[in-house]
Design a protein around this motif. Structure first.
Motif, short mmCIF file in Angstrom:
data_model
loop_
_atom_site.label_atom_id
_atom_site.label_comp_id
_atom_site.label_asym_id
_atom_site.label_seq_id
_atom_site.Cartn_x
_atom_site.Cartn_y
_atom_site.Cartn_z
N TRP A 103 -36.45 -22.95 -47.00
CA TRP A 103 -37.72 -23.66 -46.82
C TRP A 103 -38.17 -23.58 -45.37
CZ3 TRP A 103 -38.45 -28.31 -43.93
CH2 TRP A 103 -37.30 -28.71 -43.22
N ALA A 104 -39.32 -24.17 -45.08
CA ALA A 104 -39.79 -24.29 -43.69
C ALA A 104 -40.78 -25.46 -43.62
CB ALA A 104 -40.49 -23.00 -43.25
N THR A 105 -40.85 -26.08 -42.47
CA THR A 105 -41.77 -27.22 -42.33
C THR A 105 -43.22 -26.76 -42.45
OG1 THR A 105 -41.75 -26.96 -39.93
CG2 THR A 105 -40.24 -28.59 -40.83
N TRP A 106 -43.49 -25.48 -42.12
CA TRP A 106 -44.86 -24.99 -42.20
C TRP A 106 -45.26 -24.57 -43.60
CZ3 TRP A 106 -44.06 -20.17 -43.98
CH2 TRP A 106 -42.95 -19.45 -43.55
N MET A 136 -36.42 -21.92 -42.33
CA MET A 136 -36.95 -20.72 -41.68
C MET A 136 -37.82 -21.10 -40.48
SD MET A 136 -39.33 -17.63 -42.99
CE MET A 136 -38.70 -16.40 -44.07
N ASP A 137 -37.63 -22.31 -39.98
CA ASP A 137 -38.37 -22.70 -38.77
C ASP A 137 -37.73 -22.06 -37.55
OD1 ASP A 137 -40.47 -24.95 -39.32
OD2 ASP A 137 -38.80 -25.36 -40.67
N GLU A 138 -38.40 -22.23 -36.42
CA GLU A 138 -37.84 -21.71 -35.17
C GLU A 138 -36.72 -22.64 -34.71
OE1 GLU A 138 -38.89 -18.84 -34.01
OE2 GLU A 138 -40.39 -18.79 -35.60
N PRO A 139 -35.65 -22.08 -34.14
CA PRO A 139 -34.58 -22.94 -33.61
C PRO A 139 -35.11 -23.97 -32.60
CG PRO A 139 -33.85 -20.68 -33.67
CD PRO A 139 -35.31 -20.66 -34.02
N SER A 140 -36.22 -23.61 -31.92
CA SER A 140 -36.80 -24.56 -30.94
C SER A 140 -37.45 -25.75 -31.64
CB SER A 140 -37.83 -23.83 -30.08
OG SER A 140 -38.83 -23.25 -30.90
N SER A 141 -37.64 -25.67 -32.95
CA SER A 141 -38.24 -26.79 -33.69
C SER A 141 -37.18 -27.69 -34.30
CB SER A 141 -39.13 -26.26 -34.81
OG SER A 141 -40.08 -25.38 -34.33
N PHE A 148 -37.72 -34.32 -40.32
CA PHE A 148 -38.14 -34.15 -41.71
C PHE A 148 -36.97 -34.40 -42.65
CE2 PHE A 148 -38.39 -31.56 -45.53
CZ PHE A 148 -39.60 -31.96 -46.05
N LEU A 149 -35.83 -33.77 -42.35
CA LEU A 149 -34.65 -33.91 -43.21
C LEU A 149 -34.19 -35.36 -43.28
CD1 LEU A 149 -32.69 -30.75 -42.02
CD2 LEU A 149 -33.78 -31.06 -44.25
N SER A 150 -34.26 -36.03 -42.14
CA SER A 150 -33.83 -37.42 -42.08
C SER A 150 -34.74 -38.29 -42.94
CB SER A 150 -33.85 -37.87 -40.62
OG SER A 150 -33.58 -39.23 -40.55
N GLY A 164 -35.26 -17.77 -36.61
CA GLY A 164 -36.66 -18.19 -36.67
C GLY A 164 -37.38 -17.42 -37.76
N ALA A 165 -38.69 -17.66 -37.90
CA ALA A 165 -39.46 -16.97 -38.94
C ALA A 165 -39.58 -15.50 -38.59
CB ALA A 165 -40.84 -17.59 -39.09
N GLY A 166 -39.12 -14.64 -39.48
CA GLY A 166 -39.20 -13.21 -39.20
C GLY A 166 -38.42 -12.39 -40.20
N THR A 167 -38.52 -11.07 -40.04
CA THR A 167 -37.84 -10.20 -40.99
C THR A 167 -36.32 -10.31 -40.87
OG1 THR A 167 -38.06 -8.43 -39.36
CG2 THR A 167 -39.68 -8.48 -41.10
N GLN A 168 -35.86 -10.64 -39.65
CA GLN A 168 -34.41 -10.77 -39.44
C GLN A 168 -33.83 -11.89 -40.30
OE1 GLN A 168 -33.56 -11.01 -35.21
NE2 GLN A 168 -31.47 -10.31 -35.61
#
Lengths: 224, 191
Positions: A103-106, A136-141, A148-150, A164-168
């Motif tokens: 998932w992702a917050t976005w 799939m959020d950025e580690p900086s987020s 959110f999880l809390s 982070g979000a990307g093909t990797q």
């Protein structure tokens, strides 16, 4: 008994009833189901999702159901990691059915579906379901993800992808790239199903609306 | 304004949840399927509009997806840099929950220098098998698919510029070294 006493007693009964109802959490009819977002009022759902107080969060103050998670911890278990960390987490639940929620917050549908994941974890934990979420959020987020999880009461293992979000991320975690996407492993650790809004083309792909029935199916199997 | 934002959220929410019958991505080497769509400039677009281009980049995107929005500046920069080299960049919005007016507004706000077209029927998205926003397809000068997938490898810190590399290869008459990657972003909702 005087009328006054009778009134007092009935008031007391009402009060006690209210307290007991409050402890049982939301009524069964309010439980989120997989794919419910299709019929839910989108504004209400997305607002609730944005606040992190979806249906599952309503019961977040209650004690965990499983005996192995001994004490309720308000802090969310969240680590930043990659495929190796996920592999270890899945391995640590060997003998259980494991559901991984990507998932992702976005991602609005991800956020809307998250209460369902929490609910599944709570209601099926005793039967042997372990849930892991991978963001799939950025580690900086990390702070936003943790918050959110809390709020959702995600009292299971949570991973924040180090890529982070990307093909990797998609390559490392072996997903197609569209989220939400769910992987379901059986008790022997085999990947049995993947769930997506677009399951066609996915190996063993199923629509999200069929997640519950396949969780039940794998829970009913004994470890081979 | 608030109402518009709420509507946007609502729309984006609906977008990704209501899954459509799945669409397979067009094969690399196959002819890029033709389409017809109206642009924010009021003109009609199809593959014919790209005739004479040394390469065409079709970018399925939208106004609301945070990932697509995060890439807008990269698209603008790419279109400018490669437009001078004879490459046509076309942004395609196939989210039926957005409309031409909203697209026009977005194009003006961001100063899009490339066509932003509305694939209202979703025919283009179906033809190409676009699954997420942003999802990109590079066509060579003969209209054949040379690359499909993500614009680059990372939203925050890209190190592999897939589309740029693929276009450079096409411009020099070669096949891209990487012709297919996993597009990531928000799911697309079609009619």
């Amino acid at each position: 008994m005087s009328t006054q006493w009778k009134h007092l007693l009935s008031l007391g009964a009402l009060f006690l009833g209210g307290v007991m109802l409050g402890c049982t959490g939301p009524p069964a009819g309010d439980s989120p189901r997989a794919g419910d977002g299709t019929t839910a009022s989108p504004v209400a759902s997305s607002e609730a999702a944005a606040r992190g107080d979806g249906p599952a969060a309503a019961g977040s103050g209650t004690a965990p159901l499983a005996a192995d998670d001994s004490a309720p911890t308000p802090a969310v278990r969240l680590q930043v990691g990659g495929e190796e960390e996920l592999r270890q987490l899945i391995e640590s639940h060997r003998g259980k059915v494991v559901l991984v929620d990507f998932w992702a917050t976005w991602c609005i549908p991800c956020v809307q579906q998250f209460p369902h994941t929490v609910q599944l974890s709570r209601t099926r934990r005793d039967q042997g379901l372990a849930v892991i979420s991978v963001s799939m959020d950025e580690p900086s987020s990390e702070a936003a993800v943790r918050q959110f999880l809390s709020r959702q009461g995600a009292d299971f293992d949570n991973l924040l992808g180090k890529y982070g979000a990307g093909t990797q991320f998609a390559e490392a975690f072996e997903i197609r790239g569209d989220v939400p996407c769910y992987k379901l492993y059986d008790r022997s650790g085999r990947l049995r199903y993947q769930f997506s809004a677009e399951p066609e083309g996915l190996e063993n792909g199923k629509p999200i609306s069929e997640m519950d029935q396949h969780v039940e199916e794998l829970l009913a199997e004994t470890d081979s | 304004m608030l109402r518009k934002m709420l509507l946007g959220v609502m729309v984006a929410a609906l977008t990704v949840i209501i899954g459509q019958a799945a669409r397979a991505e067009v094969e690399v080497g196959a002819a890029g399927p033709d389409f017809k769509a109206k642009g924010v400039d009021g003109k009609d677009y199809s593959l014919d509009s790209s005739k004479g281009a040394k390469a065409t980049v079709l970018c399925f995107t939208c106004n609301n997806c945070p990932v697509a929005v995060a890439y807008e500046d990269r698209f603008i920069e790419f279109a400018k840099k490669y437009g001078e080299k004879g490459v046509k960049f076309v942004a395609v919005n196939c989210n039926t929950t957005e409309d031409l007016d909203a697209m026009k507004q977005r194009a003006e706000e961001k100063g899009f220098t490339f066509p932003y077209i509305y694939d209202e029927s979703g025919a283009a998205a179906r033809g190409y098998g676009a699954r997420v926003t942003p999802h990109l397809f590079v066509l060579d000068s003969n209209g054949k698919v040379a690359y499909r997938g993500a614009f680059d490898d990372s939203q925050s810190n890209p190190s592999k510029k897939y589309v740029e590399d693929a276009v450079n290869a096409v411009l020099s008459g070669k096949s891209p070294a990487v012709s297919s990657t996993k597009a990531f972003g928000c799911g697309i909702k079609l009619k």
